[in-house]
Write an enzyme that holds these catalytic residues in place. Sequence first.
Site, PDB file in Angstrom:
ATOM      1  N   ARG A 150      32.996  40.226  -3.117  1.00  0.00           N
ATOM      2  CA  ARG A 150      34.397  41.231  -3.702  1.00  0.00           C
ATOM      3  C   ARG A 150      34.054  42.256  -3.657  1.00  0.00           C
ATOM      4  NH1 ARG A 150      34.653  37.397  -9.093  1.00  0.00           N
ATOM      5  NH2 ARG A 150      35.483  35.887  -8.202  1.00  0.00           N
TER       6      ARG A 150
ATOM      7  N   HIS B 267      36.796  31.644  -3.255  1.00  0.00           N
ATOM      8  CA  HIS B 267      37.297  33.043  -3.899  1.00  0.00           C
ATOM      9  C   HIS B 267      37.791  33.080  -2.610  1.00  0.00           C
ATOM     10  CE1 HIS B 267      33.453  33.523  -6.464  1.00  0.00           C
ATOM     11  NE2 HIS B 267      33.876  32.911  -6.673  1.00  0.00           N
TER      12      HIS B 267
ATOM     13  N   GLU C 174      41.088  34.417  -2.779  1.00  0.00           N
ATOM     14  CA  GLU C 174      41.073  35.916  -3.476  1.00  0.00           C
ATOM     15  C   GLU C 174      41.042  36.595  -2.657  1.00  0.00           C
ATOM     16  OE1 GLU C 174      38.751  33.943  -7.667  1.00  0.00           O
ATOM     17  OE2 GLU C 174      37.753  35.425  -5.727  1.00  0.00           O
TER      18      GLU C 174
ATOM     19  N   TYR D 145      42.052  31.851 -14.200  1.00  0.00           N
ATOM     20  CA  TYR D 145      41.511  31.747 -12.860  1.00  0.00           C
ATOM     21  C   TYR D 145      42.964  31.768 -12.086  1.00  0.00           C
ATOM     22  CZ  TYR D 145      36.195  32.867 -12.758  1.00  0.00           C
ATOM     23  OH  TYR D 145      34.824  32.528 -12.594  1.00  0.00           O
TER      24      TYR D 145
ATOM     25  N   ARG E 133      43.831  34.448  -9.547  1.00  0.00           N
ATOM     26  CA  ARG E 133      44.339  33.972  -7.675  1.00  0.00           C
ATOM     27  C   ARG E 133      45.858  34.245  -7.740  1.00  0.00           C
ATOM     28  NH1 ARG E 133      39.639  29.338  -7.617  1.00  0.00           N
ATOM     29  NH2 ARG E 133      38.343  30.656  -7.423  1.00  0.00           N
TER      30      ARG E 133
ATOM     31  N   ASP F 172      38.707  26.532 -17.092  1.00  0.00           N
ATOM     32  CA  ASP F 172      37.850  27.723 -17.267  1.00  0.00           C
ATOM     33  C   ASP F 172      38.498  29.095 -17.324  1.00  0.00           C
ATOM     34  OD1 ASP F 172      35.520  25.697 -16.015  1.00  0.00           O
ATOM     35  OD2 ASP F 172      35.510  26.757 -14.488  1.00  0.00           O
TER      36      ASP F 172
ATOM     37  N   HIS G 132      37.907  25.636 -10.161  1.00  0.00           N
ATOM     38  CA  HIS G 132      38.336  25.992 -11.685  1.00  0.00           C
ATOM     39  C   HIS G 132      39.211  25.251 -12.408  1.00  0.00           C
ATOM     40  CE1 HIS G 132      35.556  29.412 -11.255  1.00  0.00           C
ATOM     41  NE2 HIS G 132      36.354  29.673 -10.143  1.00  0.00           N
TER      42      HIS G 132
END
Length: 774
Positions: free
Chosen positions: A145, A199, A202, A254, A258, A304, A415
């Site tokens: 990130r 990820h 993202e 999440y 996202r 999550d 998640h």
Amino acid sequence: MCYCTIANGQGVTTAATDTNAIVAIAYPPLTEREGKNLVLPSPPSEHPRLCFTLKNIALLKEKTTSPLINDCWEKLLKASKFVTDGYLPLGNIQNNDIKVRDAIEAKALLYALYHNEEQGKAAASGALHYLATLQFDKKTPDLTREMGRAILTGSLVYDWCYSLLSSAEKTTLIGRMETLATQMEIEWPQIKGSSITSHTVEAQLARDMLSFGIATYNEKPIIYNRIAGRMMAEFVPARNFFYPANYHHQGSAYGAYRFYWDMFTTFIFDRMGYPNFYGKQQQGIPYYFIYSRRPDGQLMRNGDDYTEQFTPFGKWWGLGQSALLYSGAYHKNAIVLNEAFKERKLGETPDYLFDFLFFDAKAIDTKATKASLPLTKYFAMPLGAMITRTGWEDGIASNDVVATMKVQEYNFSNHQHLDAGSFQLYYKGPLAVQSGIYQGKKGGYASEHFKNYSQRTIAHNTMLVYDSSEHFTWHGKAITNDGGQPYPGDAHEPENMNELLTLGYKTGAVLAHSFGPDSLQPDYTYLKGELAEAYPKKIKSFQRSFVFLNLHNKDIPAALIVFDRVEATNKNFKKTWLLHCVEEPSIKQNILKTKSGNKGYNGQLVNTTLLPLPNNLSIAKIGGLGNEFTVNSENYPQQIEATNNSWDSAVWRIEISPKIPAETDYFLNVMQVMDYDRSNKQMPAKAIETSKLTGTILGDRMVLFSKDGQVVNENLELTITGNTPLKVLVADVQNGKWKVQCTNNISQQPILIESTNHLLYFNVGNGQYQIIKL
């Protein structure tokens, strides 16, 4: 370390002996995954073209005088005055300095807007120095990130200060940014990872690498072609699959996070002249978060959830950095924007630059509120869920009830939890909740608590079917047998839509859904699903029906009825109905009571179990100190990190099972909510049974289901006793026209009604009735 700066007419080139050596890139050939045969939208030939073009500059200048956006602009001006040459101190393993980064970007923006050449040259040289001296500690979690954010800085300067950069400087910037990209999770230029979740979806592709490709398209089009090709080939079809459901599969934390990156992609393409990159269905996603917002400012948990850990109790939850704000601004949705402004003001996040670039103050209408929305919303396939409420009042003292009912037709992994068929209830506090802790003191993703409890079925209000010989794994590693749903794909994220649809990620199907009769303030909300696919090999059929009743009653505002028919492949597989709660429940025969917690809440849940029958009923409570997260007598401990947090503190659960082994079992539970200090107001939940139907009477409502789970297509008989007229809901009936005829009072006019969702709803008083299929 020695630096030599070489002045020229187009900026400053830096020659330095440093640790950031530029690597040579060997590009693998484009495949179908990178859109090998697709026609891609091309970036404009002009600069700037990243986040705005020349035609947008007048509007951006106009924004500088807007009171709403003034904080953003003031922060940008302040950042531009920060004196830096871009060099970061060497010697430290981690040396990134956000002030330096922000100063470089602000100076570049001032050049793009006002042609301030001094600022532009400072930004150009600053970016070269910044990327030359930037260092990272490779042990830092989620380092991708931060690397991606540095690539974004270089891309903004490359595009906005394009005319000030020499060819050599452009080559250097490209080399430094590509070198960083090779260290990211995507392992550029391979682009590893899922196009649906993880990820990969993202910032690193949706914002950072996409921006890099757009900025450098003239000099190195292969970067843009690989990134945009992957997004067109796989990102777009995936979102076209789940966007129409108006939700995000990665849940309450999440999912919003996202979705924010999806919005970034939308803005980037829009500013290049390609609006609605992911389609107009994108504008419906915020409604999932609006409907699942609890009156106390938190969200009904889903997947999550890290927000509960890092948000102090009593503070309104912020979602996904700016997910609602950016969606409301782009799609000009005033309701979404007004909800977003409850989370934060413009300019309050570190990326205030993009608040300035993307926000449109003209989309605001303070009169447009969520109070105008229907109280129930259906979230279609691939979720298959309903969220319903009794009102839209905010505040911990609100009298409104919120319920979520989920079939969950697909599990996207990562998640998302193994909670097909689950439900939750909120009234003056959390009553029926999701259990477990994400990212606690004992570890986060992939911890023992995570794999064995919090992501598993046992931590949710659904069904367990225990086969002692069943083996569960997570990425090939053995985990405990909780009797629940296994990880689809062994918890590997599906790479693309082909894998999602063909490799076992389907977990259920909606059989019927309805709410009414008033579409804005419905009396009932009904959802039925088949969940056998979530329990492969051990279940032939698991049909779960939910009915939420808005009782319009001050003392008992609402009730949730859950009816289950579970047919196992072996009669010895133990079936367990789960209910998770915050405080220790009391149990008396077939009735349990539990309170919503001690944080100023005042709600109470009373559940009456009507099936299994008393002679076949086992009710147990599990929890408390040392048993908070127990699976098969083994506790998987976890502790919350922050002391002042929003965690619901759910450490108790109820397990309801039949005593006598049978292949097919029925469960019927009637949950009513009330104030804790009005617990004497509860209503008796009475069992009702006919030859074809089973159900309950609660107050002035009667709810009936087909016993065998099949759709009824024949005449039914019904007896209504007592002096109170009843509102009758009959589920599982054939669609078409029906007639309700009183047989012991021919003066009563028959009721003609049509079922379009396998459901009938009508009002009748005392008498004998026939329900006739026409």
